[in-house]
Design an enzyme around this catalytic site. Sequence first.
Site, mmCIF file in Angstrom:
data_model
loop_
_atom_site.group_PDB
_atom_site.id
_atom_site.type_symbol
_atom_site.label_atom_id
_atom_site.label_comp_id
_atom_site.label_asym_id
_atom_site.label_seq_id
_atom_site.Cartn_x
_atom_site.Cartn_y
_atom_site.Cartn_z
ATOM 1 C CG HIS A 90 4.264 -0.613 1.683
ATOM 2 N ND1 HIS A 90 4.045 0.458 0.840
ATOM 3 C CD2 HIS A 90 4.519 -0.085 2.903
ATOM 4 C CE1 HIS A 90 4.151 1.582 1.531
ATOM 5 N NE2 HIS A 90 4.443 1.279 2.787
ATOM 6 C CG ASP A 169 -3.313 7.996 2.603
ATOM 7 O OD1 ASP A 169 -3.211 8.006 3.846
ATOM 8 O OD2 ASP A 169 -2.329 8.026 1.851
ATOM 9 N NE ARG A 176 -1.176 10.266 9.629
ATOM 10 C CZ ARG A 176 -0.619 9.221 8.992
ATOM 11 N NH1 ARG A 176 -1.088 8.813 7.835
ATOM 12 N NH2 ARG A 176 0.379 8.573 9.526
ATOM 13 C CB SER A 191 -1.849 5.946 5.739
ATOM 14 O OG SER A 191 -1.079 6.452 4.695
ATOM 15 C CE LYS A 195 -0.912 5.274 0.957
ATOM 16 N NZ LYS A 195 0.033 6.266 1.367
HETATM 17 N N1 URA Z 1 3.659 5.804 4.382
HETATM 18 C C1 URA Z 1 2.321 5.950 4.112
HETATM 19 O O1 URA Z 1 1.887 5.684 3.000
HETATM 20 N N2 URA Z 1 1.527 6.376 5.090
HETATM 21 C C2 URA Z 1 1.954 6.674 6.337
HETATM 22 O O2 URA Z 1 1.157 7.054 7.171
HETATM 23 C C3 URA Z 1 3.337 6.529 6.615
HETATM 24 C C4 URA Z 1 4.170 6.071 5.613
#
Ligand code: URA
Length: 441
Positions: A90, A169, A176, A191, A195
């Site tokens: 990621h 999320d 947010r 967040s 995922k």
């Molecule tokens: N990417 C995400 O998936 N979540 C965040 O809060 C910031 C970047």
Amino acid sequence: MRAADIIIKKRGNPTPQPLTKEEIQFMVDGYVAKTIPDYQMSAFLMAIYFNGMSFEETAALTDCMLHSGEIINLHGKENLGLKGPFVDKHSTGGVGDKISIPLAPIAACLGVQIPMMSGRGLGHTGGTLDKLESITGYKVALSPQEFEQLIAQNGYAMTGQTQKIVPADRLMYALRDVTGTVESIPLITASILSKKVAEGSDALVFDVKYGSGAFMKTPAAAENLATSLVKTAQAMGKKAVALLTDMETPLGLKTGNYLEIEESLECLQGNGPKDVMELTYALASRMALLAGKVASIEEGLELCKQAVNSGRALEKFLKNVDDQGGDSKKLLEQQGKRRSPFHAQLNAESDGYLKIDAYKTGIACINLGVGRNKTSDKVDADSGIILSKVQGEAVKAGQKIMDVYAKDEKSLEEGVAALKKAVSYSKTTITQNKLILKEIK
Ligand code: URA
């Protein structure tokens, strides 16, 4: 339990108190079930933004968000060819960051199985799904069965998140985004990690970027985020490492949706830019190490090189293109030729050492058509830039710095004006940041 009491506890009266898992669960579940309205969740997020969360609270928030939806389990399916371990990468996002595209086939050549779930462009940063969709016919919405089958056959598959993965999320991120609560380490950690864990990976490699083009502007802020991601992932039973990497200037020479596919192809053909290759190999070798496929990073790096030099990684990528609905022959035929007709050349305005700011380049690329100003905007496949010179190079006035491609004439004009502001000329040499600053384990 009352939402207002939980908000007050985190806000402080007089000092903020740590929340229990039950209190966090009450807020997350209530928000998904719509018994807690946006205004209370907004106040809760702002209280977290200002007062932070302990490591235990962050892990509890991640776990509550994770369990708000479907969790993919790839284990117990050896009969289908899913052997694991399953490892994903990621990136916290950047400009010209196409690493996932060459990385997945390279790591798959080392025997890693990669369930790669990617996102769309966010703000000035590009998104892997938008890039993949520039390949005509390429399908990024795979069914769980297709996803599993392709991983089993070719070692990796690339898909987007379904609506069922971490609905908390999806709802909280949208809130947010409009309440000034994005840049919070516990909220970003929960967040991203909720995922990634929901997607079925056993191990995670994080590329945490710092610099103008990153969400974290300083190495210290990036290190805090990297530590939070790694420690929280480990607390959830996942192996994890993070690299802190530079995002002051765009990565590679090409930024744009199709243009980054083309650069990924070049990487797999053995002609990739040095920075893209270095980072791809560094991340892929760590994926192989976490998967137990190599005994050291050095062995991983060597095997990555062999995967590219032998043509095996390219073959895997082209097979993935065909498997996911694209046409690999057509992709190869287009290479170096597929360009938007709305083209301009940007030349140096004075002598000096070139500086190219990643954030300003990312914003200029939105103007060209690469990204979105609002979520409903469509991205253009063929717009973007190709650099002829990179940060730190000496240039003479009038020399070509980049080719610029846009979706139409007006976007080209706006994009070129914005790109002129992204480049500057230093009279003295520029000290380049190290591409890979640090590893957090
Ligand atoms: N990417 C995400 O998936 N979540 C965040 O809060 C910031 C970047």
